[in-house]
Structure formats: C-alpha cells, structure tokens
Design an enzyme around this catalytic site. Structure first.
Site, PDB file in Angstrom:
ATOM      1  N   GLY A  22       0.708  -1.118   0.059  1.00  0.00           N
ATOM      2  CA  GLY A  22       0.085  -0.109  -0.127  1.00  0.00           C
ATOM      3  C   GLY A  22       0.778   1.264  -0.149  1.00  0.00           C
ATOM      4  O   GLY A  22       0.289   2.314   0.299  1.00  0.00           O
ATOM      5  N   ASN A  76       1.309   3.010  -2.435  1.00  0.00           N
ATOM      6  CA  ASN A  76       0.941   3.930  -3.304  1.00  0.00           C
ATOM      7  C   ASN A  76      -0.483   4.610  -2.606  1.00  0.00           C
ATOM      8  O   ASN A  76      -0.796   5.562  -2.785  1.00  0.00           O
ATOM      9  CB  ASN A  76       0.435   3.444  -4.750  1.00  0.00           C
ATOM     10  CG  ASN A  76       1.740   3.130  -5.763  1.00  0.00           C
ATOM     11  OD1 ASN A  76       2.196   4.285  -6.099  1.00  0.00           O
ATOM     12  ND2 ASN A  76       2.230   2.004  -5.609  1.00  0.00           N
ATOM     13  N   LEU A 136     -10.569  -7.468 -12.688  1.00  0.00           N
ATOM     14  CA  LEU A 136     -12.009  -7.228 -12.251  1.00  0.00           C
ATOM     15  C   LEU A 136     -13.036  -7.799 -13.308  1.00  0.00           C
ATOM     16  O   LEU A 136     -12.735  -7.728 -14.296  1.00  0.00           O
ATOM     17  CB  LEU A 136     -12.110  -5.586 -11.980  1.00  0.00           C
ATOM     18  CG  LEU A 136     -11.283  -5.090 -10.797  1.00  0.00           C
ATOM     19  CD1 LEU A 136     -11.159  -3.550 -10.953  1.00  0.00           C
ATOM     20  CD2 LEU A 136     -12.133  -5.459  -9.441  1.00  0.00           C
ATOM     21  N   ASN A 145      -5.800   1.810 -13.069  1.00  0.00           N
ATOM     22  CA  ASN A 145      -4.950   0.955 -12.472  1.00  0.00           C
ATOM     23  C   ASN A 145      -3.571   1.747 -12.828  1.00  0.00           C
ATOM     24  O   ASN A 145      -3.123   2.212 -13.856  1.00  0.00           O
ATOM     25  CB  ASN A 145      -4.959  -0.452 -13.212  1.00  0.00           C
ATOM     26  CG  ASN A 145      -4.057  -1.446 -12.613  1.00  0.00           C
ATOM     27  OD1 ASN A 145      -3.650  -1.526 -11.366  1.00  0.00           O
ATOM     28  ND2 ASN A 145      -3.074  -2.006 -13.439  1.00  0.00           N
ATOM     29  N   HIS A 179       0.638   0.597 -13.280  1.00  0.00           N
ATOM     30  CA  HIS A 179       1.221  -0.589 -13.675  1.00  0.00           C
ATOM     31  C   HIS A 179       2.882  -0.023 -13.870  1.00  0.00           C
ATOM     32  O   HIS A 179       3.010   0.847 -14.464  1.00  0.00           O
ATOM     33  CB  HIS A 179       0.676  -1.187 -14.988  1.00  0.00           C
ATOM     34  CG  HIS A 179       1.651  -2.415 -15.194  1.00  0.00           C
ATOM     35  ND1 HIS A 179       1.338  -3.662 -14.780  1.00  0.00           N
ATOM     36  CD2 HIS A 179       2.662  -2.679 -16.108  1.00  0.00           C
ATOM     37  CE1 HIS A 179       2.325  -4.448 -15.288  1.00  0.00           C
ATOM     38  NE2 HIS A 179       3.052  -3.725 -15.907  1.00  0.00           N
TER      39      HIS A 179
HETATM   40  C1  GRF Z   1       2.967  -1.223  -7.763  1.00  0.00           C
HETATM   41  O1  GRF Z   1       4.307  -1.108  -8.310  1.00  0.00           O
HETATM   42  C2  GRF Z   1       2.012  -1.066  -8.935  1.00  0.00           C
HETATM   43  O2  GRF Z   1       2.635  -0.698  -9.839  1.00  0.00           O
HETATM   44  C3  GRF Z   1       1.793  -2.539  -8.967  1.00  0.00           C
HETATM   45  O3  GRF Z   1       1.834  -3.075  -7.414  1.00  0.00           O
HETATM   46  C4  GRF Z   1       2.768  -2.361  -6.811  1.00  0.00           C
HETATM   47  C5  GRF Z   1       1.847  -1.899  -5.508  1.00  0.00           C
HETATM   48  O4  GRF Z   1       2.716  -1.450  -4.392  1.00  0.00           O
HETATM   49  N1  GRF Z   1       0.452  -2.471  -9.695  1.00  0.00           N
HETATM   50  P1  GRF Z   1       2.168  -0.980  -3.079  1.00  0.00           P
HETATM   51  O5  GRF Z   1       1.282  -2.032  -2.614  1.00  0.00           O
HETATM   52  O6  GRF Z   1       1.168   0.342  -3.589  1.00  0.00           O
HETATM   53  O7  GRF Z   1       3.362  -0.604  -2.550  1.00  0.00           O
END
Ligand code: GRF
Length: 199
Positions: free
Chosen positions: A11, A13, A91, A105, A107
């Site tokens: 988490g 992000n 999803l 999303n 990525h």
């Molecule tokens: C990120 O690298 C995102 O791009 C990918 O999963 C990772 C999630 O990281 N889809 P976090 O859980 O937000 O630390």
C-alpha cells in the site's frame, strides 16, 4: 471527488494518495483489500479511512460475487473513481459496468510493454534503455485498457534490479496522485480517453 482504493499488498501507493490527495482534491471514502494480511489495511486504519477485506475465499471463491459485494460497498460510500493500487487480479465485467470509465490502474512499466506481475524484472532482463510507469483505464484484459498517463524511467545497468525498482516506485508515488488530482479537478477527462480508444 470520492475515491475507492483497491489494494492487495504494502500500500505504498495508497500512502502516497493519503499524503498528497486525501482531504485536498479528493477524499478516500474507502479501501478494499483482496488480502486480509495487506499492510495497506493498517495504512488506511492509521489515516482513519474505512477499509474492508474482499477475499475471494470469503465469497465462495467466485470473483463475480466478490466483485458485486465490493461494488455495493463502494457505492454505499458514494465512490466516483476506483483506483487500483497494487490490487491483484482482474476485475469482472459486472464490476466495471458499475463504474464505467471510472476504474484506473497503476502498472510499473510503459504499457503495452511488459504487462503482468514481473514488469520491472522483465524490463531489466530485456535490456531496454528505459521503462516507466503507466496509469490506464481498466478493461477485462490484464494490464490492458487505454493509457491515461505515463512517466519514463531510464534503466541503468550499473544498478541492480532493486535500484530500478525503487526509482520506479518513486515515479509511481508521483504519477498516481497527480493523475487522481487532475481527474478530481476536471483537468483530465476519463470519458474522453475512453471515447477516443473506442473510435
Ligand atoms: C506497484 O508497483 C504497482 O504498480 C503494482 O503493484 C505495486 C503496488 O505497490 N500494480 P504498493 O502496494 O502500492 O506498495
């Protein structure tokens, strides 16, 4: 704008959204985790944000039922934009139809290059000069859907894959909040991006 954030892991992000967007351009109205052990749940709790676990196992293993329950939970909280931030899995169409052109999303590559779960390692192993980060609209294809925004990250082969990973994550922590803020302020039109992709 009210946000729902979908997570499965650390988490970081989600944390970037809490620190840069929550209570400013938008409000995180709820966090859904597919994983009961996700540290993201603790981050939501510390920020006083409603969070719930939607594990497939608790819904008879069926993603249709799990996604319907998750969409109801998000609807009840008035969510207008769903942000997948490290959410594992695809999803269902039923879920996407509940939030048309309102599911994005994040990525860790310049899509369409390097989709899938090992995007950073795959880019490094391929020897590309640059990779990056993508925010895209979600459709039924894993890491498919029209691109909303991208950031380039150069690859330095004197550096380990771990070094690249940390620079990619740093780019994610800037790009995702910036995109969400632009959508919330009306500067970025997701309907327009979806429309252009259809024509
Ligand atoms: C990120 O690298 C995102 O791009 C990918 O999963 C990772 C999630 O990281 N889809 P976090 O859980 O937000 O630390």
């Amino acid at each position: 704008m009210r946000l729902g954030v979908l997570v499965s892991g650390s988490g970081s992000n989600l944390q970037a959204l809490i620190e840069q967007v929550h209570g400013r351009a938008a409000t995180i109205a709820g966090v859904c985790s597919s994983n009961p052990e996700a540290f993201a749940l603790e981050r939501a709790r510390r920020a006083g944000i409603d969070a719930a676990v939607f594990a497939l196992a608790a819904h008879g293993g069926g993603s249709e039922r799990r996604d319907a329950a998750m969409a109801d939970w998000l609807d009840e909280r008035g969510v207008e934009l769903v942000v997948c931030a490290g959410f594992l899995g695809v999803l269902t169409t039923g879920f996407l139809e509940r939030f048309p052109a309102r599911v994005i999303n994040l990525h860790p590559s310049l899509l369409p290059a390097f989709p899938g779960a090992h995007a950073i390692e795959d880019a490094y192993a391929a020897g590309v000069a640059e990779t990056g980060v993508t925010v895209h609209l979600v459709d039924e294809v894993l890491d498919g859907g029209p691109v909303v925004a991208q950031t380039r990250v150069p690859v330095n082969y004197d550096e380990s894959p771990e070094g690249l990973r940390s620079r990619i994550h740093a780019a994610e922590h800037r790009l995702l909040p910036a995109v969400v803020e632009s959508v919330a302020r009306g500067a970025l039109d997701l309907d327009d991006i979806a429309r252009k992709a259809r024509t």
